[in-house]
Design a protein around this motif. Sequence first.
Motif, short mmCIF file in Angstrom:
data_model
loop_
_atom_site.label_atom_id
_atom_site.label_comp_id
_atom_site.label_asym_id
_atom_site.label_seq_id
_atom_site.Cartn_x
_atom_site.Cartn_y
_atom_site.Cartn_z
N GLN A 132 0.77 -1.21 -0.06
CA GLN A 132 0.26 0.30 0.45
C GLN A 132 0.83 1.20 0.11
O GLN A 132 0.45 2.51 0.11
N GLY A 133 2.16 1.39 0.23
CA GLY A 133 2.77 2.37 0.45
C GLY A 133 2.64 3.34 1.85
O GLY A 133 2.71 4.25 1.74
N PHE A 134 2.22 1.92 2.71
CA PHE A 134 1.92 2.69 3.95
C PHE A 134 3.65 2.99 4.91
O PHE A 134 3.72 1.77 4.98
N HIS A 135 3.07 3.85 5.28
CA HIS A 135 4.77 3.74 6.66
C HIS A 135 4.54 3.27 8.15
O HIS A 135 3.38 4.02 8.24
N THR A 136 4.88 1.93 8.44
CA THR A 136 4.21 1.48 9.51
C THR A 136 4.51 2.42 10.70
O THR A 136 5.96 2.75 10.94
N GLU A 137 4.24 3.25 11.85
CA GLU A 137 4.61 3.42 13.15
C GLU A 137 4.51 2.23 14.11
O GLU A 137 5.01 2.38 15.02
N ALA A 138 3.17 1.51 13.91
CA ALA A 138 2.57 1.08 14.99
C ALA A 138 1.44 0.13 15.22
O ALA A 138 0.73 0.28 14.28
N ARG A 139 1.66 -1.48 15.41
CA ARG A 139 1.06 -2.06 14.97
C ARG A 139 0.59 -2.89 16.37
O ARG A 139 0.77 -3.12 17.34
N ILE A 140 -0.78 -2.66 16.22
CA ILE A 140 -1.94 -3.33 17.16
C ILE A 140 -1.99 -4.46 16.80
O ILE A 140 -3.28 -4.54 15.32
N VAL A 141 -2.16 -5.61 17.78
CA VAL A 141 -2.44 -6.75 17.21
C VAL A 141 -2.57 -7.57 18.94
O VAL A 141 -2.20 -8.10 19.91
N GLU A 142 -4.22 -7.43 18.36
CA GLU A 142 -4.97 -8.34 19.85
C GLU A 142 -6.03 -9.88 19.29
O GLU A 142 -6.92 -9.50 18.32
N VAL A 143 -5.03 -10.64 19.46
CA VAL A 143 -6.49 -12.34 19.55
C VAL A 143 -7.15 -12.41 20.28
O VAL A 143 -6.87 -12.54 21.67
N ARG A 144 -8.34 -12.48 20.57
CA ARG A 144 -9.61 -13.31 21.70
C ARG A 144 -9.80 -13.97 21.55
O ARG A 144 -9.45 -14.40 20.01
N GLY A 145 -10.03 -14.60 22.30
CA GLY A 145 -10.81 -16.36 22.30
C GLY A 145 -10.07 -16.98 23.50
O GLY A 145 -10.42 -16.43 24.65
N LEU A 146 -9.95 -18.27 23.09
CA LEU A 146 -9.81 -19.28 24.87
C LEU A 146 -8.66 -19.73 24.73
O LEU A 146 -8.14 -20.53 23.63
N CYS A 147 -7.95 -19.90 25.99
CA CYS A 147 -6.56 -20.22 25.66
C CYS A 147 -6.65 -21.13 26.22
O CYS A 147 -7.89 -22.11 26.47
N ALA A 148 -5.67 -22.29 25.64
CA ALA A 148 -5.41 -23.61 25.94
C ALA A 148 -6.34 -24.35 27.41
O ALA A 148 -7.27 -25.20 27.38
N ARG A 149 -5.50 -23.74 27.99
CA ARG A 149 -6.28 -24.00 29.86
C ARG A 149 -7.86 -23.88 29.94
O ARG A 149 -8.16 -25.00 30.42
N CYS A 150 -7.99 -23.46 29.26
CA CYS A 150 -9.20 -22.78 29.25
C CYS A 150 -10.63 -23.88 28.48
O CYS A 150 -12.00 -24.43 29.02
N GLN A 151 -9.86 -24.21 27.66
CA GLN A 151 -10.41 -25.35 26.48
C GLN A 151 -10.94 -26.68 27.24
O GLN A 151 -11.37 -26.91 26.93
N ASP A 152 -9.50 -27.13 27.48
CA ASP A 152 -9.23 -28.32 28.60
C ASP A 152 -10.47 -28.31 29.78
O ASP A 152 -10.88 -29.31 29.53
N ARG A 153 -10.06 -27.10 30.77
CA ARG A 153 -11.60 -27.03 31.50
C ARG A 153 -12.74 -27.43 31.14
O ARG A 153 -13.59 -28.00 31.27
#
Lengths: 157, 157
Positions: A132-153
């Motif tokens: 895109q020709g975009f000049h990145t200054e910051a990246r926000i990456v947040e993944v929501r879901g269930l951790c392995a432990r809570c899936q087990d539970r």
Amino acid sequence: MDHEHNHDACIEQALSSADEICARRGVRLTPMRRKVLERIWQSHEAIKAYDLIGQLSSADRTVKPPTVYRALDFLLEQGLIHRIESLNGFVGCDRPQKAHQSQLFICRDCGHVSECGDEGIRRALDREAARQGFHTEARIVEVRGLCARCQDRAAHA
Amino acid sequence: MDHEHNHDACIEQALSSADEICARRGVRLTPMRRKVLERIWQSHEAIKAYDLIGQLSSADRTVKPPTVYRALDFLLEQGLIHRIESLNGFVGCDRPQKAHQSQLFICRDCGHVSECGDEGIRRALDREAARQGFHTEARIVEVRGLCARCQDRAAHA
DNA sequence: GAGAGAGATGTTATAACATAACATTCCTTA
DNA sequence: TAAGGAATGTTATGTTATAACATCTCTCTC
């Protein structure tokens, strides 16, 4: 608290690491800033600014929002904590030594936040930015879901 | 407004596409919801809930926050708009047809938000999730920086 | 060791973002 | 045309964040 580790050691390690980093950079980890950082490290879940305000206040002395927000700003600038945009919360940073993008995996059940510094994710974002020709200054990456432990539970319930 | 395109056509296309999608799904794009969507599409920049409230209100009739937030919730559920966590704002969704993750590139100068559906980014996130045993439910990817156009402008100033 | 200046914190007030709870209206359909 | 669900209106309040200005504290210099 988290996946059985010695959390006291974890806190202590985070704080002494912060001391060292600030000393090296010639910035001041004042008592207030250190107390805020310590509170944030009480767990690996996101904590909110107003919860910090509550915890740091006592009958005789209430800490005001700007005090806490200023400490948070400092800790963010120094890369000692991360802000979680989708939660309006904060967590301690695992690897404050090296500047790095935060890729946060957030469990909706237990609230645990885990951080990773995967190069593949970064590269994929950079590739698209380049396209895109975009000049990145910051990246926000947040993944929501269930951790392995809570899936087990959940599976055993 | 954006990179010289026919923005009126752009809005119209977005609205008729929304009409069609809602009809197909048997959900109602009511006048209020449609007005909110139309306002959001006035530009390719993020707009905030309270700006929408202001724009939709008039001397004789003020629209209240819950009204707008409910319309926004509906539009989000239907995938017709995106929420930008790092801005507390909203933008129209380019490709409402197919469910897709939003990867948003946000210019700090002109505010333009562009969306992409890059498979590489998604795969990289899924790979890391798999490594952690994390079950992904939602991905939030927001890249902040300068768009190509604003870099040019800065270079010629 | 007095004063200047920077940096940090305290204080007051308010701005900005969001939702709970309940009343009313509108729309469908039986 | 009455019942029921969906949408909207209304009131109040909860939650998150910052502006603006006062005060304190530390360090450095003279």
